[in-house]
Design an enzyme around this catalytic site. Structure first.
Site, PDB file in Angstrom:
ATOM      1  N   HIS A  18       0.809  -1.213   0.000  1.00  0.00           N
ATOM      2  CA  HIS A  18       0.000   0.000   0.000  1.00  0.00           C
ATOM      3  C   HIS A  18       0.847   1.270   0.000  1.00  0.00           C
ATOM      4  O   HIS A  18       0.498   2.244  -0.658  1.00  0.00           O
ATOM      5  CB  HIS A  18      -0.946   0.024   1.209  1.00  0.00           C
ATOM      6  CG  HIS A  18      -1.970  -1.051   1.183  1.00  0.00           C
ATOM      7  ND1 HIS A  18      -3.264  -0.840   0.768  1.00  0.00           N
ATOM      8  CD2 HIS A  18      -1.896  -2.370   1.507  1.00  0.00           C
ATOM      9  CE1 HIS A  18      -3.940  -1.964   0.843  1.00  0.00           C
ATOM     10  NE2 HIS A  18      -3.130  -2.918   1.285  1.00  0.00           N
ATOM     11  N   ASP A 116      -5.870   5.859   0.720  1.00  0.00           N
ATOM     12  CA  ASP A 116      -5.981   4.444   0.377  1.00  0.00           C
ATOM     13  C   ASP A 116      -7.405   3.986   0.662  1.00  0.00           C
ATOM     14  O   ASP A 116      -8.010   4.412   1.647  1.00  0.00           O
ATOM     15  CB  ASP A 116      -4.977   3.658   1.230  1.00  0.00           C
ATOM     16  CG  ASP A 116      -4.869   2.211   0.829  1.00  0.00           C
ATOM     17  OD1 ASP A 116      -5.835   1.459   1.079  1.00  0.00           O
ATOM     18  OD2 ASP A 116      -3.838   1.822   0.271  1.00  0.00           O
TER      19      ASP A 116
END
Length: 135
Positions: A18, A116
């Site tokens: 991520h 995210d």
């Protein structure tokens, strides 16, 4: 007419797979004329900084900021349920402080946020639209 440099805050989920993709997107946005503040957990911030070589100029291109994830140093950050719960408790207040600081000291303030998908709760928690006063 003065052209504004957009200031974007990037917030990755602090897990493998991520952080680096969002960092790469952030570097691309810098090339396109954006100013980036990359908000990472203290744990991942240390890992990112230690992985940068002396020749790497990421720190000159992106403002790297760290905030606590709410876990103790010895706690397991691969337990994603525990990490996510801890982030939801610890992160909002610290992130709000970062945002206020940017908006106070940056001439034009924050233009936008990239979060995210696993951190989308941050937007709701901080009532981002009101907090940032986005156009």
């Amino acid at each position: 007419m003065v052209q504004l440099m957009p200031h974007v805050v990037a917030i990755p989920y602090p897990a493998q797979g991520h952080v680096l993709p969002l960092m790469e997107l952030s570097l691309w946005l810098v090339k396109e004329g954006c100013k980036i503040t990359f908000v990472n957990t203290e744990f991942n911030h240390k890992r990112v900084i230690s992985s940068l070589s002396e020749n790497d100029d990421v720190r000159n291109k992106i403002n790297l900021v760290s905030i606590p994830d709410g876990l103790e140093p010895h706690e397991d950050r691969t337990d994603l349920k525990k990490l996510t719960e801890s982030l939801a408790e610890a992160m909002p207040g610290k992130l709000e402080g970062v945002i206020k600081m940017i908006n106070e000291f940056d001439e034009y303030g924050i233009s936008g946020v990239i979060v995210d998908e696993n951190m989308g709760w941050v937007l709701e928690e901080l009532h981002f639209g009101q907090q940032l006063q986005l156009p």
